[in-house]
Design a protein around this motif. Structure first.
Motif, PDB file in Angstrom:
ATOM      1  N   GLY A   1       0.773  -1.387   0.039  1.00 41.27           N
ATOM      2  CA  GLY A   1       0.091   0.025  -0.111  1.00 41.27           C
ATOM      3  C   GLY A   1       0.822   1.390   0.195  1.00 41.27           C
ATOM      4  O   GLY A   1       2.201   1.272   0.095  1.00 41.27           O
ATOM      5  N   ARG A   2       0.331   2.664  -0.072  1.00 38.76           N
ATOM      6  CA  ARG A   2       1.014   3.715   0.039  1.00 38.76           C
ATOM      7  C   ARG A   2       0.930   4.005   1.357  1.00 38.76           C
ATOM      8  O   ARG A   2       0.254   4.369   2.024  1.00 38.76           O
ATOM      9  CB  ARG A   2      -0.006   4.651  -0.604  1.00 38.76           C
ATOM     10  CG  ARG A   2      -0.369   4.559  -2.447  1.00 38.76           C
ATOM     11  CD  ARG A   2       1.083   5.045  -3.026  1.00 38.76           C
ATOM     12  NE  ARG A   2       1.102   6.480  -2.755  1.00 38.76           N
ATOM     13  CZ  ARG A   2       0.744   7.380  -3.130  1.00 38.76           C
ATOM     14  NH1 ARG A   2      -0.136   7.288  -4.316  1.00 38.76           N
ATOM     15  NH2 ARG A   2       0.849   8.689  -3.178  1.00 38.76           N
ATOM     16  N   VAL A   3       2.474   3.956   1.806  1.00 38.23           N
ATOM     17  CA  VAL A   3       2.777   4.447   3.191  1.00 38.23           C
ATOM     18  C   VAL A   3       2.425   5.920   3.510  1.00 38.23           C
ATOM     19  O   VAL A   3       1.780   6.261   4.577  1.00 38.23           O
ATOM     20  CB  VAL A   3       4.252   4.210   3.326  1.00 38.23           C
ATOM     21  CG1 VAL A   3       4.679   4.918   4.874  1.00 38.23           C
ATOM     22  CG2 VAL A   3       4.501   2.604   3.160  1.00 38.23           C
ATOM     23  N   ASP A   4       2.563   6.648   2.536  1.00 36.72           N
ATOM     24  CA  ASP A   4       2.426   8.236   2.743  1.00 36.72           C
ATOM     25  C   ASP A   4       1.073   8.555   2.925  1.00 36.72           C
ATOM     26  O   ASP A   4       0.621   9.266   3.797  1.00 36.72           O
ATOM     27  CB  ASP A   4       3.003   8.924   1.521  1.00 36.72           C
ATOM     28  CG  ASP A   4       2.209   8.605   0.175  1.00 36.72           C
ATOM     29  OD1 ASP A   4       1.851   7.649   0.243  1.00 36.72           O
ATOM     30  OD2 ASP A   4       2.460   9.536  -0.648  1.00 36.72           O
ATOM     31  N   GLN A   5       0.018   7.873   2.109  1.00 35.26           N
ATOM     32  CA  GLN A   5      -1.408   8.070   2.147  1.00 35.26           C
ATOM     33  C   GLN A   5      -1.958   7.418   3.628  1.00 35.26           C
ATOM     34  O   GLN A   5      -2.747   8.270   4.197  1.00 35.26           O
ATOM     35  CB  GLN A   5      -2.054   7.668   1.172  1.00 35.26           C
ATOM     36  CG  GLN A   5      -1.847   8.345  -0.415  1.00 35.26           C
ATOM     37  CD  GLN A   5      -2.856   7.904  -1.272  1.00 35.26           C
ATOM     38  OE1 GLN A   5      -3.715   7.177  -1.168  1.00 35.26           O
ATOM     39  NE2 GLN A   5      -2.850   9.105  -2.159  1.00 35.26           N
ATOM     40  N   VAL A   6      -1.368   6.425   4.195  1.00 32.21           N
ATOM     41  CA  VAL A   6      -1.854   5.693   5.298  1.00 32.21           C
ATOM     42  C   VAL A   6      -1.448   6.761   6.360  1.00 32.21           C
ATOM     43  O   VAL A   6      -2.146   6.881   7.280  1.00 32.21           O
ATOM     44  CB  VAL A   6      -1.182   4.394   5.295  1.00 32.21           C
ATOM     45  CG1 VAL A   6      -1.652   3.583   6.764  1.00 32.21           C
ATOM     46  CG2 VAL A   6      -1.801   3.585   4.330  1.00 32.21           C
ATOM     47  N   ALA A   7      -0.133   7.119   6.493  1.00 35.23           N
ATOM     48  CA  ALA A   7       0.178   7.883   7.521  1.00 35.23           C
ATOM     49  C   ALA A   7      -0.320   9.213   7.777  1.00 35.23           C
ATOM     50  O   ALA A   7      -0.771   9.647   8.769  1.00 35.23           O
ATOM     51  CB  ALA A   7       1.903   8.083   7.450  1.00 35.23           C
ATOM     52  N   ALA A   8      -0.747   9.899   6.435  1.00 35.30           N
ATOM     53  CA  ALA A   8      -1.470  11.112   6.443  1.00 35.30           C
ATOM     54  C   ALA A   8      -2.739  10.883   7.169  1.00 35.30           C
ATOM     55  O   ALA A   8      -3.477  11.772   7.875  1.00 35.30           O
ATOM     56  CB  ALA A   8      -1.221  11.596   4.909  1.00 35.30           C
ATOM     57  N   ALA A   9      -3.394   9.728   6.649  1.00 30.54           N
ATOM     58  CA  ALA A   9      -4.854   9.580   7.077  1.00 30.54           C
ATOM     59  C   ALA A   9      -4.773   9.503   8.632  1.00 30.54           C
ATOM     60  O   ALA A   9      -5.896   9.993   9.255  1.00 30.54           O
ATOM     61  CB  ALA A   9      -5.461   8.170   6.449  1.00 30.54           C
ATOM     62  N   HIS A  10      -4.041   8.653   9.214  1.00 24.05           N
ATOM     63  CA  HIS A  10      -4.015   8.717  10.696  1.00 24.05           C
ATOM     64  C   HIS A  10      -3.525   9.927  11.389  1.00 24.05           C
ATOM     65  O   HIS A  10      -3.914  10.346  12.467  1.00 24.05           O
ATOM     66  CB  HIS A  10      -3.063   7.211  11.034  1.00 24.05           C
ATOM     67  CG  HIS A  10      -3.507   5.962  10.696  1.00 24.05           C
ATOM     68  ND1 HIS A  10      -4.652   5.387  11.560  1.00 24.05           N
ATOM     69  CD2 HIS A  10      -3.324   4.844   9.592  1.00 24.05           C
ATOM     70  CE1 HIS A  10      -4.755   4.200  10.980  1.00 24.05           C
ATOM     71  NE2 HIS A  10      -3.988   4.010   9.956  1.00 24.05           N
ATOM     72  N   SER A  11      -2.620  10.608  10.830  1.00 24.60           N
ATOM     73  CA  SER A  11      -2.117  11.917  11.508  1.00 24.60           C
ATOM     74  C   SER A  11      -3.206  12.741  11.422  1.00 24.60           C
ATOM     75  O   SER A  11      -3.804  13.380  12.445  1.00 24.60           O
ATOM     76  CB  SER A  11      -1.112  12.677  10.676  1.00 24.60           C
ATOM     77  OG  SER A  11       0.023  11.526  10.694  1.00 24.60           O
ATOM     78  N   LEU A  12      -3.923  12.916  10.383  1.00 24.57           N
ATOM     79  CA  LEU A  12      -5.339  13.730  10.424  1.00 24.57           C
ATOM     80  C   LEU A  12      -6.653  13.194  11.150  1.00 24.57           C
ATOM     81  O   LEU A  12      -7.165  14.150  11.918  1.00 24.57           O
ATOM     82  CB  LEU A  12      -5.928  13.837   8.948  1.00 24.57           C
ATOM     83  CG  LEU A  12      -6.933  14.769   8.556  1.00 24.57           C
ATOM     84  CD1 LEU A  12      -6.594  16.254   8.919  1.00 24.57           C
ATOM     85  CD2 LEU A  12      -7.463  14.790   7.052  1.00 24.57           C
ATOM     86  N   ARG A  13      -6.551  12.033  11.299  1.00 26.90           N
ATOM     87  CA  ARG A  13      -7.761  11.434  12.184  1.00 26.90           C
ATOM     88  C   ARG A  13      -7.573  11.874  13.639  1.00 26.90           C
ATOM     89  O   ARG A  13      -8.260  12.158  14.339  1.00 26.90           O
ATOM     90  CB  ARG A  13      -7.788   9.820  11.988  1.00 26.90           C
ATOM     91  CG  ARG A  13      -8.608   9.261  13.007  1.00 26.90           C
ATOM     92  CD  ARG A  13      -8.783   7.643  12.715  1.00 26.90           C
ATOM     93  NE  ARG A  13      -7.565   7.092  12.783  1.00 26.90           N
ATOM     94  CZ  ARG A  13      -7.052   6.712  13.975  1.00 26.90           C
ATOM     95  NH1 ARG A  13      -7.554   6.988  14.997  1.00 26.90           N
ATOM     96  NH2 ARG A  13      -5.908   5.858  13.884  1.00 26.90           N
ATOM     97  N   VAL A  14      -6.116  11.574  14.091  1.00 20.48           N
ATOM     98  CA  VAL A  14      -5.813  11.870  15.413  1.00 20.48           C
ATOM     99  C   VAL A  14      -6.109  13.249  15.655  1.00 20.48           C
ATOM    100  O   VAL A  14      -6.448  13.652  16.805  1.00 20.48           O
ATOM    101  CB  VAL A  14      -4.464  11.398  15.750  1.00 20.48           C
ATOM    102  CG1 VAL A  14      -3.770  11.893  17.182  1.00 20.48           C
ATOM    103  CG2 VAL A  14      -4.320   9.818  15.473  1.00 20.48           C
ATOM    104  N   LEU A  15      -5.330  14.022  14.765  1.00 19.71           N
ATOM    105  CA  LEU A  15      -5.680  15.413  14.979  1.00 19.71           C
ATOM    106  C   LEU A  15      -6.884  16.058  15.202  1.00 19.71           C
ATOM    107  O   LEU A  15      -7.253  17.073  15.940  1.00 19.71           O
ATOM    108  CB  LEU A  15      -4.988  16.390  13.844  1.00 19.71           C
ATOM    109  CG  LEU A  15      -5.223  17.847  13.631  1.00 19.71           C
ATOM    110  CD1 LEU A  15      -4.369  18.596  14.727  1.00 19.71           C
ATOM    111  CD2 LEU A  15      -4.893  18.460  12.292  1.00 19.71           C
ATOM    112  N   LEU A  16      -7.917  15.523  14.317  1.00 16.39           N
ATOM    113  CA  LEU A  16      -9.593  15.920  14.358  1.00 16.39           C
ATOM    114  C   LEU A  16      -9.843  15.547  15.821  1.00 16.39           C
ATOM    115  O   LEU A  16     -10.683  16.193  16.344  1.00 16.39           O
ATOM    116  CB  LEU A  16     -10.170  15.247  13.130  1.00 16.39           C
ATOM    117  CG  LEU A  16      -9.937  15.970  12.008  1.00 16.39           C
ATOM    118  CD1 LEU A  16     -10.531  15.153  10.714  1.00 16.39           C
ATOM    119  CD2 LEU A  16     -10.307  17.461  11.935  1.00 16.39           C
ATOM    120  N   VAL A  17      -9.743  14.254  15.979  1.00 18.01           N
ATOM    121  CA  VAL A  17     -10.276  13.590  17.325  1.00 18.01           C
ATOM    122  C   VAL A  17      -9.845  14.372  18.631  1.00 18.01           C
ATOM    123  O   VAL A  17     -10.509  14.725  19.505  1.00 18.01           O
ATOM    124  CB  VAL A  17      -9.903  12.030  17.491  1.00 18.01           C
ATOM    125  CG1 VAL A  17     -10.180  11.518  18.757  1.00 18.01           C
ATOM    126  CG2 VAL A  17     -10.756  11.379  16.006  1.00 18.01           C
TER     127      VAL A  17
END
Length: 356
Positions: free
Chosen positions: A145-161
């Motif tokens: 998979g795309r490591v950059d997109q996975v890392a970005a997704a989790h970073s954004l999720r945690v920031l929002l939560v």
């Protein structure tokens, strides 16, 4: 052009770290002045994220981050007194339900991402999982998979939560409604030394075993065991929690770079929308769980919301909302998701006729 002198890079990095910490302290004081909840984490997080996206040279010390996580682990472990352990034992079915909920929520989010973006099945699967950013990125890489997109997704999720949940709870006036006491309320030098030694040994053991997140889980386990046996070793010195929040907030904030802001905006928009939807439905699940178990609804929300161990535990600690219960739910979910996701991904590939 002559080469840079030895140590120039390390000196420049040290200066960036010092400047970032100074920014973080100012941001924390500003957040405190305006009444922002969790000011010592949210202030540094938002400030470093803003500077990072703007291209300013912010940096974080991995050693300080690890120290902050270890201090958090010790602070959480002190809450696991004998009555709390008995309560958590009675909540075992609810904790298991929380794991199933997290897996189901992540799978539904995966199907949404796959429908909107297609193609990158491994990327969508691990980006949607409610797990740690680095762990899910590593699993995604192994699956192609795309490591950059996975890392970005989790970073954004945690920031929002971590931004939305504390602010929402403060606006609702939820604070100190499900408080728990620690094993000791007094700082004792000898007991503090014993806690530090136990935490260090536990970190080393888990690190040697290549266990995930040893900096939180090691000190947590090493401190929770004597607390559960009724030992009153020591409380942590004043200011420890603020320091841990600050360095953890900075470590989260520096993930946001200009590349993050400009890469795949449609992907990030989908992740943001999905995170908001997960928060809404998690609120409904938390209400049902609270009714079934007798937990305060806010505690049930922090226990099952799609955040991380450190962030949700800090929120519970600062707002005095069932710290050990939230920690137990989050730790069990973290381990279960990390363990089960590769198995579930292989099952999903077989379901659609693909080789994992």
């Amino acid at each position: 052009m002559p080469p840079a002198p030895e140590g120039a890079d390390s000196t420049a990095r040290a200066r960036r770290i010092a400047a970032t910490l100074a920014l973080a302290v100012l941001a924390a004081l500003g957040a405190q002045a305006v009444g922002l909840p969790l000011p010592w984490m949210l202030g540094p997080l938002l400030a470093t994220a803003a500077f990072g996206v703007a291209g300013r040279p912010v940096a974080a010390s991995q050693r300080l981050r690890n120290l902050g996580l270890a201090l958090l682990g010790v602070a959480l472990g002190l809450y696991f007194t004998p009555p709390v352990v008995a309560l958590i034992g009675r909540l075992a079915p609810a904790i298991a339900a929380g794991v199933v909920w997290a897996l189901a929520l992540g799978y539904l989010f995966y199907r949404v991402l796959l429908a909107r973006h297609g193609g990158e099945r491994a990327t969508c699967f691990y980006a949607a999982a409610i797990g740690g950013a680095s762990e899910m990125a590593l699993l995604a890489e192994r699956a192609g998979g795309r490591v950059d997109q996975v890392a970005a997704a989790h970073s954004l999720r945690v920031l929002l939560v971590v931004t939305i949940v504390p602010v929402a709870l403060k606006l609702l006036g939820v604070h100190g409604l499900d408080a728990a006491s620690t094993a000791s309320a007094t700082v004792r030098p000898l007991g503090l030394l014993m806690l530090a030694a136990g935490a260090a040994v536990a970190v080393w053991i888990l690190w040697r075993l290549k266990a995930p997140n040893p900096w939180v889980l090691g000190p947590l386990l090493a401190t929770a065991l004597p607390a559960a046996l009724g030992a009153e070793l020591s409380a942590l010195p004043p200011g420890t929690s603020g320091f841990a929040q600050l360095v953890i907030g900075v470590a989260l904030g520096i993930r946001f770079t200009p590349e993050f802001a400009h890469a795949a905006p449609r992907w990030l928009a989908s992740v943001a929308a999905g995170t908001l939807a997960m928060l809404v439905v998690s609120g409904g699940f938390a209400a049902l769980l609270a009714r079934a178990t007798g937990l305060h609804p806010a505690t049930a929300l922090l226990a099952t919301t799609p955040g991380g161990i450190a962030e949700m535990a800090i929120t519970a600690k600062v707002l005095q909302l069932g710290v050990p219960v939230v920690t137990a739910f989050q730790v069990v979910r973290y381990v279960a998701v990390l363990t089960l996701m590769p198995v579930l991904y292989r099952a999903e590939c077989r379901r659609v006729g693909l080789r994992p």
